[in-house]
Scaffold this active site. Structure first.
Site, PDB file in Angstrom:
ATOM      1  N   ASP A 122     -10.373 -16.672 -19.842  1.00  0.00           N
ATOM      2  CA  ASP A 122     -11.122 -16.023 -20.930  1.00  0.00           C
ATOM      3  C   ASP A 122     -12.258 -15.199 -20.329  1.00  0.00           C
ATOM      4  OD1 ASP A 122     -13.119 -15.565 -22.970  1.00  0.00           O
ATOM      5  OD2 ASP A 122     -12.070 -17.045 -24.201  1.00  0.00           O
ATOM      6  N   HIS A 135     -10.201 -11.916 -24.245  1.00  0.00           N
ATOM      7  CA  HIS A 135     -10.903 -12.874 -25.112  1.00  0.00           C
ATOM      8  C   HIS A 135     -10.045 -13.084 -26.363  1.00  0.00           C
ATOM      9  CE1 HIS A 135     -14.188 -15.336 -26.359  1.00  0.00           C
ATOM     10  NE2 HIS A 135     -14.664 -14.504 -27.269  1.00  0.00           N
ATOM     11  N   SER A 145     -13.244 -16.304 -31.540  1.00  0.00           N
ATOM     12  CA  SER A 145     -14.455 -16.571 -30.772  1.00  0.00           C
ATOM     13  C   SER A 145     -15.396 -17.490 -31.549  1.00  0.00           C
ATOM     14  CB  SER A 145     -15.121 -15.247 -30.387  1.00  0.00           C
ATOM     15  OG  SER A 145     -16.125 -15.436 -29.425  1.00  0.00           O
TER      16      SER A 145
END
Length: 477
Positions: free
Chosen positions: A306, A373, A210
């Site tokens: 996502d 994610h 991320s």
């Protein structure tokens, strides 16, 4: 108006009473499930896979180390505390190889949000948990991490709020005690890791999840320059390819947010000079622009759907005032045909943004159709019998094929819902999200590890509409 649109991005702010009550109910349910399976643990043979609390598994718990020279160089977290990392020494054939993984955790775009962040693990080492479990790409079990299990491994903790790209010249002068030292933290960390053996690395992989994936892309080439010329150096960004897309109302929510981050924390100084010279710096923070200037080989792991980007870029809270997208934002299985069409458009935007990157011979990618994610830090998704696959290859196998030049890897999954191997990961993702802020992360890790084989074979993921927790999205945001 801008603050309203960006509300979804500051997910780590304090919950309302109602949200805490809902989370408590979810936690109670998990405790109940935990109790139900506890008896079966006692009847099982001792093994690392079946008994997560077995003492033979303690080598996967790694203590926090504070950076020794940080104080001398002014490399402080947002609150002025020392930054930290977790280090596990390699062994055997991996003794001279290094794998770094940068923690994710979003960004802060205002003095207020950065000040609040100071009182969390994402702004202060005072709140960082220790020890932490190493799993997935950081795991030591060769059956779960076949190519990197015996490498020197480092988990880098994230506490600056700008993907290790903030600069002290931008610190507020109005009496607010905030330290924008991300670039200095990065440099201090690298100096320390070089001093404890990384300078002799034969192979090195810089990775991150991320916001940590974005940091990986920002610092990829400078990481390469730190190591000997004959060292094999590559970079892996997991769920770090954030899109510069309009939301469903036509607003550039993410670009506006990045613009605030860049100007508040002086991020432009860490971005590529050629890019900053020809366009506004906020655009240069998007990976689509960053990868144009990276010379070091890069691998991208990214879900086409996502969940964090869908909830915060495509459909932020303010874009859905009537809650028409509420169920769809939580589970792709709850989307109607019209909503699926919009999500497919978002997938198409990702593939278009990756168009030039696909032509790079040294690059690699694994773009699956999961509603998730980050995917590299957890063994059950990274490499297991239930992991999502493309062309019968797990993420771990694909990354290994690319890193060791076994084969070219440009894996792009077919559109949802054609690939059933990703069906179970939504449950894991949302289950962690419900509990990660409430209980000890080690116990969360162990609990999910123990129930993985049961939840991933379910035909549909858990329906979390009951939780009403709109901010509950990715494993690590």
């Amino acid at each position: 108006m801008a603050n309203s649109r960006l509300r979804g991005l500051t997910w780590w702010m304090k919950w309302a009473k109602k949200e805490w009550a809902i989370a408590a109910v979810g936690f109670s349910l998990i405790v109940f499930l935990f109790t139900l399976i506890s008896d079966s643990w006692s009847r099982r043979d001792d093994s690392n896979l079946n008994n997560p609390f077995d003492h033979t598994h303690t080598h996967d718990l790694v203590d926090l180390t504070l950076v020794r020279n940080a104080k001398n160089t002014g490399a402080f977290c947002l609150d002025g505390s020392l930054p930290g990392y977790h280090f596990q020494k390699g062994f055997g054939s991996g003794s001279n190889n290094w794998l770094l993984h940068v923690e994710g955790g979003g960004w802060c775009n205002t003095v207020s949000s950065c000040s609040s962040r100071k009182f969390t693990r994402l702004g202060s080492s005072k709140y960082m948990e220790s020890p932490v479990p190493f799993s997935g790409i950081l795991g030591r079990d060769p059956s779960q991490n076949p190519d990197f299990f015996n490498w020197n491994k480092v988990k880098i903790r994230y506490c600056d709020g700008a993907s290790f790209a903030s600069h002290p010249e931008s610190e507020p002068k109005n009496g607010k005690s905030l330290f924008f030292r991300g670039q200095l933290i990065w440099e201090a960390l690298m100096d320390e890791l070089l001093s404890i053996g990384m300078s002799n690395a034969k192979q090195a992989l810089l990775s991150g999840c991320s916001a940590g994936g974005l940091a990986t892309l920002i610092h990829c080439d400078s990481f390469r320059e730190l190591l000997p010329k004959d060292t094999t150096v590559k970079c892996l960004a997991d769920a770090g390819f954030f899109l510069d897309e309009k939301d469903i109302l036509g607003n550039r929510t993410m670009r506006s947010f990045y613009n605030d981050v860049v100007h508040l924390q002086g991020v432009a100084k860490s971005l590529h000079k050629d890019c900053v010279a020809r366009m506004e710096p906020a655009k240069c923070l998007f990976p689509q622009e960053i990868i144009k200037n990276i010379k070091t080989p890069v691998f991208l792991v990214n879900p086409a759907y996502d969940i964090w980007q869908i909830q915060n870029i495509l459909i932020p809270d303010a874009s859905d005032p009537h809650g028409n997208w509420r169920n769809c934002r939580l589970s792709i299985h709850s989307c109607n045909s019209s909503q699926i069409g919009i999500l497919q458009g978002f997938r198409n935007s990702l593939l278009k943004a990756l168009g030039e990157f696909q032509k790079i011979k040294e690059g690699g990618m694994f773009i699956n159709s999961c509603f998730i994610h980050c995917q590299t830090w957890m063994a059950e998704i990274w490499h297991s019998a239930k992991s999502p696959r493309i062309n019968n290859r797990t993420i771990a196998e694909s990354v290994g094929d690319w890193f060791f030049n076994r084969k070219a890897v440009k894996q792009i999954d077919c559109p949802y819902p054609c690939n059933p191997t990703g069906a179970g990961v939504t449950f894991l993702n949302l289950l962690l999200c419900v509990v990660e802020s409430i209980v000890n992360p080690i116990k969360v890790f162990a609990f999910v590890k123990s129930v993985e084989i049961h939840c991933t074979i379910a035909p549909h993921p858990l329906n979390l509409e009951q939780t009403k927790n709109k901010k509950c999205g990715g494993i690590q945001i």
